[in-house]
Design a protein around this motif. Structure first.
Motif, PDB file in Angstrom:
ATOM      1  N   ASP A  65       0.801  -1.226   0.000  1.00  0.00           N
ATOM      2  CA  ASP A  65       0.000   0.000   0.000  1.00  0.00           C
ATOM      3  C   ASP A  65       0.831   1.272   0.000  1.00  0.00           C
ATOM      4  O   ASP A  65       0.351   2.344  -0.381  1.00  0.00           O
ATOM      5  CB  ASP A  65      -0.941   0.015   1.209  1.00  0.00           C
ATOM      6  CG  ASP A  65      -2.122  -0.936   1.033  1.00  0.00           C
ATOM      7  OD1 ASP A  65      -2.476  -1.210  -0.126  1.00  0.00           O
ATOM      8  OD2 ASP A  65      -2.659  -1.396   2.048  1.00  0.00           O
ATOM      9  N   ASP A  66       2.094   1.186   0.420  1.00  0.00           N
ATOM     10  CA  ASP A  66       2.939   2.378   0.490  1.00  0.00           C
ATOM     11  C   ASP A  66       3.841   2.497  -0.738  1.00  0.00           C
ATOM     12  O   ASP A  66       4.939   3.051  -0.655  1.00  0.00           O
ATOM     13  CB  ASP A  66       3.778   2.359   1.765  1.00  0.00           C
ATOM     14  CG  ASP A  66       4.677   1.136   1.859  1.00  0.00           C
ATOM     15  OD1 ASP A  66       4.504   0.190   1.046  1.00  0.00           O
ATOM     16  OD2 ASP A  66       5.556   1.101   2.750  1.00  0.00           O
ATOM     17  N   PHE A  67       3.379   2.005  -1.898  1.00  0.00           N
ATOM     18  CA  PHE A  67       4.228   2.017  -3.102  1.00  0.00           C
ATOM     19  C   PHE A  67       4.516   3.425  -3.606  1.00  0.00           C
ATOM     20  O   PHE A  67       5.458   3.637  -4.374  1.00  0.00           O
ATOM     21  CB  PHE A  67       3.590   1.181  -4.216  1.00  0.00           C
ATOM     22  CG  PHE A  67       2.334   1.765  -4.815  1.00  0.00           C
ATOM     23  CD1 PHE A  67       2.394   2.681  -5.855  1.00  0.00           C
ATOM     24  CD2 PHE A  67       1.083   1.386  -4.342  1.00  0.00           C
ATOM     25  CE1 PHE A  67       1.237   3.219  -6.405  1.00  0.00           C
ATOM     26  CE2 PHE A  67      -0.075   1.913  -4.891  1.00  0.00           C
ATOM     27  CZ  PHE A  67       0.007   2.844  -5.925  1.00  0.00           C
ATOM     28  N   ALA A  68       3.729   4.414  -3.176  1.00  0.00           N
ATOM     29  CA  ALA A  68       3.948   5.808  -3.588  1.00  0.00           C
ATOM     30  C   ALA A  68       3.552   6.729  -2.450  1.00  0.00           C
ATOM     31  O   ALA A  68       2.795   6.341  -1.551  1.00  0.00           O
ATOM     32  CB  ALA A  68       3.141   6.133  -4.836  1.00  0.00           C
ATOM     33  N   GLY A  69       4.049   7.970  -2.516  1.00  0.00           N
ATOM     34  CA  GLY A  69       3.682   8.944  -1.495  1.00  0.00           C
ATOM     35  C   GLY A  69       2.200   9.267  -1.541  1.00  0.00           C
ATOM     36  O   GLY A  69       1.546   9.403  -0.507  1.00  0.00           O
ATOM     37  N   ARG A  70       1.651   9.394  -2.755  1.00  0.00           N
ATOM     38  CA  ARG A  70       0.228   9.678  -2.913  1.00  0.00           C
ATOM     39  C   ARG A  70      -0.267   9.096  -4.220  1.00  0.00           C
ATOM     40  O   ARG A  70       0.462   9.077  -5.218  1.00  0.00           O
ATOM     41  CB  ARG A  70      -0.017  11.198  -2.876  1.00  0.00           C
ATOM     42  CG  ARG A  70      -1.492  11.588  -3.014  1.00  0.00           C
ATOM     43  CD  ARG A  70      -1.702  13.061  -2.651  1.00  0.00           C
ATOM     44  NE  ARG A  70      -1.108  13.971  -3.610  1.00  0.00           N
ATOM     45  CZ  ARG A  70      -1.710  14.369  -4.739  1.00  0.00           C
ATOM     46  NH1 ARG A  70      -2.924  13.918  -5.046  1.00  0.00           N
ATOM     47  NH2 ARG A  70      -1.114  15.220  -5.543  1.00  0.00           N
ATOM     48  N   ARG A  71      -1.498   8.615  -4.211  1.00  0.00           N
ATOM     49  CA  ARG A  71      -2.116   8.071  -5.420  1.00  0.00           C
ATOM     50  C   ARG A  71      -3.115   9.079  -5.970  1.00  0.00           C
ATOM     51  O   ARG A  71      -3.851   9.710  -5.207  1.00  0.00           O
ATOM     52  CB  ARG A  71      -2.859   6.768  -5.121  1.00  0.00           C
ATOM     53  CG  ARG A  71      -2.051   5.727  -4.379  1.00  0.00           C
ATOM     54  CD  ARG A  71      -2.900   4.486  -4.139  1.00  0.00           C
ATOM     55  NE  ARG A  71      -2.375   3.660  -3.067  1.00  0.00           N
ATOM     56  CZ  ARG A  71      -2.905   2.512  -2.674  1.00  0.00           C
ATOM     57  NH1 ARG A  71      -4.007   2.070  -3.265  1.00  0.00           N
ATOM     58  NH2 ARG A  71      -2.366   1.813  -1.703  1.00  0.00           N
ATOM     59  N   GLN A  72      -3.155   9.160  -7.295  1.00  0.00           N
ATOM     60  CA  GLN A  72      -4.118  10.038  -7.954  1.00  0.00           C
ATOM     61  C   GLN A  72      -4.886   9.210  -8.989  1.00  0.00           C
ATOM     62  O   GLN A  72      -4.432   9.039 -10.121  1.00  0.00           O
ATOM     63  CB  GLN A  72      -3.403  11.214  -8.633  1.00  0.00           C
ATOM     64  CG  GLN A  72      -4.369  12.216  -9.277  1.00  0.00           C
ATOM     65  CD  GLN A  72      -3.642  13.416  -9.845  1.00  0.00           C
ATOM     66  OE1 GLN A  72      -2.422  13.552  -9.724  1.00  0.00           O
ATOM     67  NE2 GLN A  72      -4.387  14.309 -10.475  1.00  0.00           N
TER      68      GLN A  72
END
Length: 335
Positions: A65-72
């Motif tokens: 779930d932490d693959f990126a700082g933020r998902r868009q």
């Protein structure tokens, strides 16, 4: 304004200077637009990732779930604007969630297709052509020798072999994201309603496809039961499993491999494949050239693959083309 003012190749991947973002970067960056979930296009560690909800779900499944700082999340047909640059996503027909990135700025449109195919796939929406000034295409199968047959005929050949050799198990090597689920759906459409046994590496992505509305029918692990229980069975596994000790637990297995590379018989022989299945999730030569002929963009940029032949075809058609020769994209990925 030149197209290079909007999109230009850099060591990290295709970069949009006015928007300050990358498309499918090969290293972690602050802001990325991701076309699909295969590992050579979707990497972990970016600050912000814009992609379809399905691609974001695939990345979370594969990287956590932490693959990126933020998902868009950006649904098909939607668009957002960043630093004055509009970014939209439309279907690419490659795998679940795959998209073309449509980049617009100051009257110019560049479409970055990622990986794509034009034929029907029961597991994802079909490719949508978008008129553009520049079309950025792959060329994985960019040679005239690569003309892929109807996938229904390939599945029919598999089922005929199962009928001819009911005492043997058929192991289909297929990449865990996209190819495996497509093969399973094609088998269902061909009337195979029996249990399909799957390698454990397929389980999480099969479940994810199910959650996104792709019905794969009755599946079971390929690790339970006796050797006799697998007589006449179809088993779907990663290609690497064909040569692994794992496959020896099945009765006189018929090694199959679902890939566009199976058009090259020498590759099938090198892998020891008894039943090659020419089923590809990439555009073949006819699909590549038909797409470019349909779009007739002002320019064609070729990211990776067999660039020279496609570049020459464009030249003969009067379409300016250039090979970007981007590194970091694996032509075997997904095939």
């Amino acid at each position: 304004m030149k197209p290079q003012d909007l999109i230009c190749p850099k060591p990290d991947g295709l970069y949009c200077p006015p928007g300050d973002f990358y498309i499918d970067p090969v290293r972690p960056v602050d802001r990325a637009v991701i076309t699909h979930g295969h590992a050579d296009h979707a990497r972990a560690g970016h600050g912000v990732v814009a992609a379809t909800p399905e691609t974001l779900a695939i990345m979370a499944e594969r990287y956590g779930d932490d693959f990126a700082g933020r998902r868009q999340p950006v649904a098909y047909g939607e668009a957002f604007t960043h630093n004055g640059v509009e970014v939209g996503l439309v279907p690419a027909g490659h795998v679940l969630g795959s998209a073309q990135a449509v980049i617009r700025w100051k009257g110019m449109t560049i479409v970055v297709s990622g990986d794509y195919k034009r034929r029907r796939d029961p597991t994802c929406p079909a490719f949508e052509p978008v008129p553009c000034d520049v079309f950025v295409t792959e060329a994985t199968f960019g040679l005239p020798v690569f003309r892929h047959p109807d996938d229904r005929g390939e599945v029919a050949a598999l089922l005929k072999s199962v009928e001819q050799f009911p005492e043997r198990a058929h192991i289909v090597g297929a990449y865990a994201l996209g190819k495996a689920q497509r093969v399973i759906r094609l088998l269902r459409e061909a009337g195979w309603d029996r249990t399909i046994h799957v390698h454990g590496a397929m389980d999480r992505l099969n479940r994810l496809y199910g959650r996104h509305g792709v019905d794969l029918g009755l599946l079971a692990p390929a690790t339970t039961g006796t050797k006799k229980d697998f007589e006449g069975a179809i088993i779907v596994a990663p290609p690497s499993a064909l040569a692994d000790r794992w496959s020896r637990r099945f009765p006189d297995p018929v090694d199959c491999f679902a890939s566009g590379w199976m058009r090259v018989r020498a590759r099938a022989r090198q892998r020891g494949v008894e039943l090659p299945l020419i089923i590809s999730d990439h555009a073949d030569w006819d699909e590549l050239t038909a797409t470019l002929d349909e779009l007739r963009p002002g320019e064609v940029w070729i990211t990776h693959g067999r660039e020279e032949a496609l570049e020459r075809w464009c030249e003969l058609q009067g379409i300016p083309a250039r090979a970007l020769r981007l590194v970091g994209y694996d032509e075997e990925e997904g095939e």
